[in-house]
Write a protein that holds these residues in place. Structure first.
Motif, PDB file in Angstrom:
ATOM      1  N   ALA A 164      11.290   3.672  -6.658  1.00 28.97           N
ATOM      2  CA  ALA A 164      10.141   2.988  -7.230  1.00 28.97           C
ATOM      3  C   ALA A 164      10.602   2.073  -8.357  1.00 28.97           C
ATOM      4  CB  ALA A 164       9.117   3.988  -7.727  1.00 28.97           C
ATOM      5  N   THR A 165      10.895   0.845  -7.991  1.00 29.81           N
ATOM      6  CA  THR A 165      11.215  -0.185  -8.967  1.00 29.81           C
ATOM      7  C   THR A 165      10.184  -1.281  -8.779  1.00 29.81           C
ATOM      8  OG1 THR A 165      13.568   0.334  -8.850  1.00 29.81           O
ATOM      9  CG2 THR A 165      12.971  -1.778  -9.815  1.00 29.81           C
ATOM     10  N   VAL A 166       9.383  -1.505  -9.808  1.00 23.23           N
ATOM     11  CA  VAL A 166       8.274  -2.448  -9.711  1.00 23.23           C
ATOM     12  C   VAL A 166       8.516  -3.598 -10.682  1.00 23.23           C
ATOM     13  CG1 VAL A 166       5.784  -2.747  -9.962  1.00 23.23           C
ATOM     14  CG2 VAL A 166       6.690  -0.587  -9.089  1.00 23.23           C
ATOM     15  N   ALA A 167       8.396  -4.827 -10.178  1.00 23.80           N
ATOM     16  CA  ALA A 167       8.531  -6.020 -11.005  1.00 23.80           C
ATOM     17  C   ALA A 167       7.180  -6.369 -11.610  1.00 23.80           C
ATOM     18  CB  ALA A 167       9.062  -7.187 -10.179  1.00 23.80           C
ATOM     19  N   ARG A 168       7.209  -6.860 -12.828  1.00 21.43           N
ATOM     20  CA  ARG A 168       5.974  -7.254 -13.514  1.00 21.43           C
ATOM     21  C   ARG A 168       5.189  -8.263 -12.666  1.00 21.43           C
ATOM     22  NH1 ARG A 168       1.628  -7.147 -15.082  1.00 21.43           N
ATOM     23  NH2 ARG A 168       0.815  -8.254 -16.852  1.00 21.43           N
ATOM     24  N   GLY A 169       5.898  -9.181 -12.001  1.00 19.96           N
ATOM     25  CA  GLY A 169       5.229 -10.200 -11.197  1.00 19.96           C
ATOM     26  C   GLY A 169       4.514  -9.661  -9.978  1.00 19.96           C
ATOM     27  N   ASN A 170       4.849  -8.433  -9.563  1.00 16.98           N
ATOM     28  CA  ASN A 170       4.196  -7.833  -8.398  1.00 16.98           C
ATOM     29  C   ASN A 170       3.024  -6.931  -8.779  1.00 16.98           C
ATOM     30  OD1 ASN A 170       7.356  -7.765  -6.879  1.00 16.98           O
ATOM     31  ND2 ASN A 170       5.654  -8.995  -6.172  1.00 16.98           N
ATOM     32  N   LEU A 171       2.723  -6.847 -10.058  1.00 15.85           N
ATOM     33  CA  LEU A 171       1.533  -6.119 -10.486  1.00 15.85           C
ATOM     34  C   LEU A 171       0.356  -7.081 -10.368  1.00 15.85           C
ATOM     35  CD1 LEU A 171       2.964  -4.293 -13.620  1.00 15.85           C
ATOM     36  CD2 LEU A 171       2.504  -3.314 -11.368  1.00 15.85           C
ATOM     37  N   ASN A 172      -0.473  -6.870  -9.385  1.00 17.69           N
ATOM     38  CA  ASN A 172      -1.606  -7.747  -9.083  1.00 17.69           C
ATOM     39  C   ASN A 172      -1.169  -9.152  -8.704  1.00 17.69           C
ATOM     40  OD1 ASN A 172      -3.643  -5.773  -9.592  1.00 17.69           O
ATOM     41  ND2 ASN A 172      -3.257  -6.052 -11.769  1.00 17.69           N
ATOM     42  N   GLY A 173       0.021  -9.272  -8.117  1.00 21.13           N
ATOM     43  CA  GLY A 173       0.494 -10.572  -7.675  1.00 21.13           C
ATOM     44  C   GLY A 173       1.572 -10.425  -6.625  1.00 21.13           C
ATOM     45  N   SER A 174       1.731 -11.458  -5.830  1.00 19.57           N
ATOM     46  CA  SER A 174       2.747 -11.420  -4.785  1.00 19.57           C
ATOM     47  C   SER A 174       3.894 -12.353  -5.144  1.00 19.57           C
ATOM     48  CB  SER A 174       2.143 -11.808  -3.437  1.00 19.57           C
ATOM     49  OG  SER A 174       1.640 -13.127  -3.508  1.00 19.57           O
ATOM     50  N   GLY A 175       5.008 -12.165  -4.462  1.00 16.95           N
ATOM     51  CA  GLY A 175       6.183 -12.993  -4.673  1.00 16.95           C
ATOM     52  C   GLY A 175       7.433 -12.131  -4.667  1.00 16.95           C
ATOM     53  N   HIS A 176       8.573 -12.786  -4.571  1.00 21.12           N
ATOM     54  CA  HIS A 176       9.845 -12.060  -4.534  1.00 21.12           C
ATOM     55  C   HIS A 176      10.419 -11.970  -5.946  1.00 21.12           C
ATOM     56  CE1 HIS A 176      13.397 -10.329  -2.843  1.00 21.12           C
ATOM     57  NE2 HIS A 176      14.140 -11.214  -3.473  1.00 21.12           N
ATOM     58  N   TYR A 177      10.190 -10.826  -6.586  1.00 18.73           N
ATOM     59  CA  TYR A 177      10.665 -10.590  -7.947  1.00 18.73           C
ATOM     60  C   TYR A 177      11.657  -9.440  -8.019  1.00 18.73           C
ATOM     61  CZ  TYR A 177       6.751 -13.580  -9.239  1.00 18.73           C
ATOM     62  OH  TYR A 177       5.871 -14.628  -9.356  1.00 18.73           O
ATOM     63  N   GLY A 178      11.919  -8.782  -6.911  1.00 20.57           N
ATOM     64  CA  GLY A 178      12.893  -7.697  -6.893  1.00 20.57           C
ATOM     65  C   GLY A 178      12.311  -6.296  -6.841  1.00 20.57           C
ATOM     66  N   SER A 179      11.011  -6.165  -6.604  1.00 19.92           N
ATOM     67  CA  SER A 179      10.422  -4.823  -6.485  1.00 19.92           C
ATOM     68  C   SER A 179      11.021  -4.101  -5.282  1.00 19.92           C
ATOM     69  CB  SER A 179       8.900  -4.911  -6.301  1.00 19.92           C
ATOM     70  OG  SER A 179       8.277  -5.362  -7.476  1.00 19.92           O
ATOM     71  N   ARG A 180      11.218  -2.791  -5.434  1.00 15.45           N
ATOM     72  CA  ARG A 180      11.699  -1.947  -4.339  1.00 15.45           C
ATOM     73  C   ARG A 180      10.888  -0.652  -4.374  1.00 15.45           C
ATOM     74  NH1 ARG A 180      15.908  -3.615  -7.100  1.00 15.45           N
ATOM     75  NH2 ARG A 180      16.406  -1.565  -7.899  1.00 15.45           N
ATOM     76  N   ILE A 181      10.148  -0.426  -3.318  1.00 16.79           N
ATOM     77  CA  ILE A 181       9.330   0.786  -3.224  1.00 16.79           C
ATOM     78  C   ILE A 181       9.619   1.427  -1.877  1.00 16.79           C
ATOM     79  CG2 ILE A 181       7.001   1.742  -3.203  1.00 16.79           C
ATOM     80  CD1 ILE A 181       6.155  -0.792  -4.809  1.00 16.79           C
ATOM     81  N   VAL A 182      10.143   2.639  -1.912  1.00 18.92           N
ATOM     82  CA  VAL A 182      10.454   3.365  -0.686  1.00 18.92           C
ATOM     83  C   VAL A 182       9.726   4.706  -0.738  1.00 18.92           C
ATOM     84  CG1 VAL A 182      12.262   4.390   0.743  1.00 18.92           C
ATOM     85  CG2 VAL A 182      12.714   2.258  -0.507  1.00 18.92           C
ATOM     86  N   ILE A 183       8.843   4.900   0.243  1.00 15.44           N
ATOM     87  CA  ILE A 183       8.081   6.141   0.355  1.00 15.44           C
ATOM     88  C   ILE A 183       8.310   6.692   1.755  1.00 15.44           C
ATOM     89  CG2 ILE A 183       5.798   7.216   0.273  1.00 15.44           C
ATOM     90  CD1 ILE A 183       4.919   4.844  -1.501  1.00 15.44           C
ATOM     91  N   GLY A 184       8.701   7.950   1.824  1.00 17.93           N
ATOM     92  CA  GLY A 184       8.890   8.597   3.111  1.00 17.93           C
ATOM     93  C   GLY A 184       7.693   9.455   3.473  1.00 17.93           C
ATOM     94  N   VAL A 185       7.375   9.523   4.763  1.00 19.16           N
ATOM     95  CA  VAL A 185       6.283  10.363   5.238  1.00 19.16           C
ATOM     96  C   VAL A 185       6.775  11.122   6.470  1.00 19.16           C
ATOM     97  CG1 VAL A 185       5.264   8.558   6.686  1.00 19.16           C
ATOM     98  CG2 VAL A 185       3.823  10.422   5.852  1.00 19.16           C
ATOM     99  N   ALA A 186       6.338  12.371   6.580  1.00 19.99           N
ATOM    100  CA  ALA A 186       6.729  13.214   7.718  1.00 19.99           C
ATOM    101  C   ALA A 186       5.560  14.106   8.091  1.00 19.99           C
ATOM    102  CB  ALA A 186       7.932  14.073   7.344  1.00 19.99           C
ATOM    103  N   GLN A 187       5.576  14.570   9.328  1.00 22.95           N
ATOM    104  CA  GLN A 187       4.595  15.568   9.757  1.00 22.95           C
ATOM    105  C   GLN A 187       5.055  16.927   9.261  1.00 22.95           C
ATOM    106  OE1 GLN A 187       4.781  14.391  14.036  1.00 22.95           O
ATOM    107  NE2 GLN A 187       2.553  14.613  13.890  1.00 22.95           N
ATOM    108  N   ARG A 188       4.174  17.637   8.576  1.00 25.90           N
ATOM    109  CA  ARG A 188       4.512  18.975   8.088  1.00 25.90           C
ATOM    110  C   ARG A 188       4.490  19.989   9.220  1.00 25.90           C
ATOM    111  NH1 ARG A 188       0.456  20.139   3.682  1.00 25.90           N
ATOM    112  NH2 ARG A 188       1.462  22.140   3.701  1.00 25.90           N
ATOM    113  N   TRP A 189       3.638  19.772  10.173  1.00 20.92           N
ATOM    114  CA  TRP A 189       3.580  20.621  11.353  1.00 20.92           C
ATOM    115  C   TRP A 189       3.127  19.772  12.530  1.00 20.92           C
ATOM    116  CZ3 TRP A 189       0.337  21.716   7.116  1.00 20.92           C
ATOM    117  CH2 TRP A 189      -0.980  21.304   7.258  1.00 20.92           C
ATOM    118  N   VAL A 190       3.491  20.179  13.697  1.00 22.40           N
ATOM    119  CA  VAL A 190       3.156  19.399  14.895  1.00 22.40           C
ATOM    120  C   VAL A 190       2.194  20.202  15.742  1.00 22.40           C
ATOM    121  CG1 VAL A 190       4.082  18.269  16.932  1.00 22.40           C
ATOM    122  CG2 VAL A 190       5.398  18.290  14.820  1.00 22.40           C
TER     123      VAL A 190
END
Length: 141
Positions: A115-141
């Motif tokens: 979770a690295t958030v650029a100031r420019g990506n807070l309520n705005g779009s553009g390439h400022y270097g934000s990196r957000i990685v969230i993983g999701v998995a099924q807990r049971w099938v």
């Protein structure tokens, strides 16, 4: 018996800015995800200013509580899935960037990896270097 969860990366588009909403299938079910940032301060920071939200969890805890570093903000995730009477909120919570912390969201497991958030990506779009990685998995099938 313990089984390893198989995490998949959520399709977060950091350059699209925050907040953002997207639908993503996990297994045979499509879930709606909403992600936003809650930040204090930094309004005068340049758009390229990067806030590493995971950095704060890696800092050794000081002896005096009043010296404990305070992160500039955090990410909040809402997960909505099918329920017996229509869509229902399965998860609405602040995400904590701890390497071993897994958040339970009904039948899903959620893990904030980066979770690295650029100031420019807070309520705005553009390439400022934000990196957000969230993983999701099924807990049971």
């Amino acid at each position: 018996m313990t089984t390893e969860l198989l995490y998949h990366r959520l399709p977060v588009e950091p350059d699209a800015g925050l907040p953002q909403v997207f639908r993503c299938p996990v297994g045979d079910i499509a879930y709606d995800f909403a992600l936003y940032a809650n930040f204090d301060g930094g309004e005068d920071d340049p758009p390229e200013t990067l806030y590493d939200l995971a950095e704060w969890s890696r800092v050794p805890q000081p002896i005096k509580p009043e010296l404990q570093p305070v992160p500039p903000g955090h990410l909040v995730l809402r997960v909505t899935g099918p329920g017996p009477d229509g869509p229902c909120v399965l998860f609405l919570r602040k995400l904590v960037p701890e390497p071993d912390l897994v958040h339970a969201a009904g039948p899903l497991a959620v893990k904030l990896v980066e979770a690295t958030v650029a100031r420019g990506n807070l309520n705005g779009s553009g390439h400022y270097g934000s990196r957000i990685v969230i993983g999701v998995a099924q807990r049971w099938v």
